[in-house]
Every structure is written in structure tokens, then in C-alpha cells.
Scaffold this motif. Structure first.
Motif, PDB file in Angstrom:
ATOM      1  N   GLU A  91      40.454  32.249 108.418  1.00  0.00           N
ATOM      2  CA  GLU A  91      40.827  30.946 108.960  1.00  0.00           C
ATOM      3  C   GLU A  91      42.071  30.417 108.256  1.00  0.00           C
ATOM      4  O   GLU A  91      42.201  30.495 107.042  1.00  0.00           O
ATOM      5  CB  GLU A  91      39.678  29.954 108.796  1.00  0.00           C
ATOM      6  CG  GLU A  91      38.469  30.260 109.678  1.00  0.00           C
ATOM      7  CD  GLU A  91      37.432  29.162 109.622  1.00  0.00           C
ATOM      8  OE1 GLU A  91      37.773  28.011 109.925  1.00  0.00           O
ATOM      9  OE2 GLU A  91      36.278  29.470 109.269  1.00  0.00           O
ATOM     10  N   SER A  92      42.972  29.877 109.065  1.00  0.00           N
ATOM     11  CA  SER A  92      44.201  29.280 108.529  1.00  0.00           C
ATOM     12  C   SER A  92      43.924  27.858 108.061  1.00  0.00           C
ATOM     13  O   SER A  92      43.112  27.136 108.643  1.00  0.00           O
ATOM     14  CB  SER A  92      45.273  29.267 109.619  1.00  0.00           C
ATOM     15  OG  SER A  92      46.369  28.471 109.242  1.00  0.00           O
ATOM     16  N   ASP A  93      44.648  27.442 107.021  1.00  0.00           N
ATOM     17  CA  ASP A  93      44.475  26.085 106.482  1.00  0.00           C
ATOM     18  C   ASP A  93      44.889  25.010 107.487  1.00  0.00           C
ATOM     19  O   ASP A  93      44.400  23.878 107.430  1.00  0.00           O
ATOM     20  CB  ASP A  93      45.302  25.918 105.201  1.00  0.00           C
ATOM     21  CG  ASP A  93      44.746  26.745 104.050  1.00  0.00           C
ATOM     22  OD1 ASP A  93      43.554  27.109 104.107  1.00  0.00           O
ATOM     23  OD2 ASP A  93      45.512  27.043 103.110  1.00  0.00           O
ATOM     24  N   GLU A  94      45.808  25.337 108.416  1.00  0.00           N
ATOM     25  CA  GLU A  94      46.269  24.322 109.359  1.00  0.00           C
ATOM     26  C   GLU A  94      45.364  24.210 110.587  1.00  0.00           C
ATOM     27  O   GLU A  94      45.554  23.318 111.413  1.00  0.00           O
ATOM     28  CB  GLU A  94      47.705  24.625 109.809  1.00  0.00           C
ATOM     29  CG  GLU A  94      47.848  25.881 110.659  1.00  0.00           C
ATOM     30  CD  GLU A  94      49.262  26.050 111.202  1.00  0.00           C
ATOM     31  OE1 GLU A  94      50.025  25.053 111.187  1.00  0.00           O
ATOM     32  OE2 GLU A  94      49.603  27.164 111.632  1.00  0.00           O
TER      33      GLU A  94
ATOM     34  N   ARG B 181      41.642  23.563 112.318  1.00  0.00           N
ATOM     35  CA  ARG B 181      40.377  22.890 112.040  1.00  0.00           C
ATOM     36  C   ARG B 181      39.493  22.897 113.284  1.00  0.00           C
ATOM     37  O   ARG B 181      39.953  23.169 114.396  1.00  0.00           O
ATOM     38  CB  ARG B 181      40.623  21.453 111.581  1.00  0.00           C
ATOM     39  CG  ARG B 181      41.289  20.572 112.632  1.00  0.00           C
ATOM     40  CD  ARG B 181      41.386  19.122 112.168  1.00  0.00           C
ATOM     41  NE  ARG B 181      42.102  18.278 113.123  1.00  0.00           N
ATOM     42  CZ  ARG B 181      41.560  17.754 114.216  1.00  0.00           C
ATOM     43  NH1 ARG B 181      40.278  17.991 114.509  1.00  0.00           N
ATOM     44  NH2 ARG B 181      42.270  17.001 115.048  1.00  0.00           N
TER      45      ARG B 181
ATOM     46  N   SER C 236      47.883  31.865 114.347  1.00  0.00           N
ATOM     47  CA  SER C 236      46.964  31.218 113.413  1.00  0.00           C
ATOM     48  C   SER C 236      45.681  30.784 114.122  1.00  0.00           C
ATOM     49  O   SER C 236      44.583  30.937 113.591  1.00  0.00           O
ATOM     50  CB  SER C 236      47.637  30.011 112.755  1.00  0.00           C
ATOM     51  OG  SER C 236      48.710  30.398 111.932  1.00  0.00           O
TER      52      SER C 236
ATOM     53  N   SER D 105      42.105  32.642 113.410  1.00  0.00           N
ATOM     54  CA  SER D 105      41.057  31.746 112.908  1.00  0.00           C
ATOM     55  C   SER D 105      39.831  31.798 113.803  1.00  0.00           C
ATOM     56  O   SER D 105      38.692  31.779 113.318  1.00  0.00           O
ATOM     57  CB  SER D 105      41.591  30.310 112.820  1.00  0.00           C
ATOM     58  OG  SER D 105      42.611  30.191 111.860  1.00  0.00           O
TER      59      SER D 105
END
Length: 269
Positions: free
Chosen positions: A130-133, A135, A216, A220
Motif C-alpha cells: 500500500e502506498s502512503d498517499e 487511503r 499507486s 495498493s
């Protein structure tokens, strides 16, 4: 070394036995996903079918796996015309994959159905995190997601919002977003059941494209689906650019799918 999963005559594809087994799994998941929340999965003639009046997209109303004699398949196509007309659809849609008889092209032509889209089913084989950006989506994100979807697809926004709300409430579904200031920059949706995961839709706002946002989101989604128990994660993409994007996200080609359509507007009365 020869890959035992590959067709030696076309290394880009799975061999016919593997591709049929894979298609059975993927189509089972696609039918179940299309039925969220008030749809039904069943059979019409020799086809597996999902009907969902709440789903405004083709993903909730289609047939697949037409497996029978030429006469049975032709009869099923006629039945499907009436089936989709009865639920108010303007057209009937069938996806032909390795689970459908090889003669479907000729049978469909004779029955007034037309091949409208060549797709490729792809399977994820790479690493995923999972990418931090990215959600998880929440109810407050629905208007922004609907805006993106209705820009890409013709559909009623109220129905889209209601359908997306059903998916947010279903634990088998994954809806992820990327923020773009005070609005949604992109979203991806997925589904996982019985060990099979699907990456179904990915839409990125035009201004955010070609910046890695789509990748991303998709990677994710793969990670989330695997965490939900999916041992296999697949997607269905357009040939050409769709395949290249999928490859960049860690997917490999598995088997082709042809979409057949029959207009049934004249049967709606």
C-alpha cells in the motif's frame, strides 16, 4: 526453461487448460461482485448471468460461460435478449472467454450480436504494498468518486452514489482513493471472495495522470485484496494501452475476452 503455465505456441498466454480453470475462478468472482448488494446470480439457458437493477454499470448486468451445443448457445442468446430487456437494460452484454464455446463468434453474428470490445484478463505476479498517499474511502468521498465516474461513464449520479455506498458497506469490496487538495484525485475499486481478488476500476483525474497515481492505486488495491485473503488477483483490461498499464503494475497476460452486445431497446415495451 518452458513455463508450465504458458502455451508453448503463444508464451504470452496461459495454456488452454490453465486458462479455462483460471477463467472459471475469475468469472465466479466477477458475478459475485456484480451482485453487490441486491443483485442475483443464476443461469439463463447455458449461460451464467448476473442481474442487478441497482448497478448502473455493465459490471452488474452481463452473461458469461456459454457452454453448450451450438443450438443451446443460440437459444441462450435469444433468452438473454429478453432477460436484459425485462430488467430495463438498453442492451444485453456477454463476455466470451475460455469458458465459452469456440463457435460463439459465428453463433453471435447469426443471432444479431456484435463483438464490440477485445479485452485481456491479466493476473498479478509482482510484489504489492500500500502506498502512503492512498487511503480507504469513506462516505464523505462518495460525491468526489461519483464525479470522477460520471465524467468517464454515462450514468445517473444518484444511482452511482447509491451503488458505491453499497460497496463501501460490503466487507468483500475495497474502495481506495488519492486526495488532490480538497477533492478526490483518483480512486480504485476491488473485490475479494473465496481466495480470488479483482481490481475492477481505476479512474484518475486528468490533471493527475502520468504521475504514478494510477499505479499507486492499483498496487495498493492488490495489497488490500491479498490482505483480505485473495491468493489470486486478476483484472480485465483493454488491449493495448490497458495491457501496458497493467504490466507496469505487475500483471501478466492470461487469456483474451471478447465482449458481445445486442441492443434490446425494441423489446423494452
Amino acid at each position: 526453461m518452458v513455463d508450465p503455465l504458458r502455451d508453448p505456441d503463444d508464451p504470452e498466454l496461459l495454456d488452454p487448460y490453465q486458462s479455462r480453470s483460471l477463467a472459471i475462478l475469475v468469472e465466479g468472482a466477477r458475478l459475485a461482485s456484480g451482485a453487490v448488494r441486491y443483485g442475483r446470480v443464476g443461469r439463463v439457458g447455458c449461460a451464467a448471468v448476473v442481474i442487478n437493477r441497482e448497478n448502473p454499470l455493465p459490471s452488474g448486468n452481463f452473461g458469461c460461460a456459454l457452454d453448450g451445443s451450438s443450438v443451446e448457445v443460440a437459444s441462450t442468446l435469444l433468452q438473454l435478449e429478453q432477460t436484459f430487456a425485462d430488467v430495463g437494460r438498453a442492451e444485453a452484454v456477454v463476455y466470451a472467454s475460455p469458458t465459452t464455446v469456440d463457435e460463439i463468434e459465428g453463433i453471435a453474428d447469426d443471432s444479431g450480436w456484435y463483438a464490440v470490445e477485445e479485452l485481456q484478463t491479466v493476473v498479478h505476479r509482482g510484489a504489492a504494498a500500500e502506498s502512503d498517499e492512498v487511503r480507504r474511502a469513506v462516505d464523505a468521498d462518495l460525491p468526489g468518486i461519483v464525479e470522477l465516474l460520471s465524467d468517464e461513464l454515462v450514468g445517473n449520479r444518484e444511482r452511482l452514489s447509491r451503488w458505491l455506498g453499497h460497496r463501501l458497506d460490503d466487507p468483500r469490496c475495497a474502495v481506495l482513493v488519492v486526495d488532490d487538495g480538497d477533492r478526490i484525485g483518483g480512486f480504485v475499486s476491488g473485490f475479494a471472495e473465496r481466495g480470488v481478488g479483482l481490481v475492477e476500476q481505476c479512474v484518475v483525474r486528468p490533471a493527475r495522470r502520468r504521475r504514478g497515481v494510477g499505479r499507486s492505486l492499483v498496487v495498493s488495491a492488490v495489497s488490500v485484496l491479498r490482505s483480505a485473503g485473495a491468493n489470486l488477483v486478476a483484472a480485465q483490461v483493454d488491449e493495448g494501452p490497458g495491457e501496458r498499464f497493467a504490466e507496469a503494475c505487475g500483471f501478466v497476460a492470461a487469456y483474451p475476452v471478447t465482449a458481445y452486445v445486442r441492443r434490446v431497446d425494441e423489446l423494452l415495451d
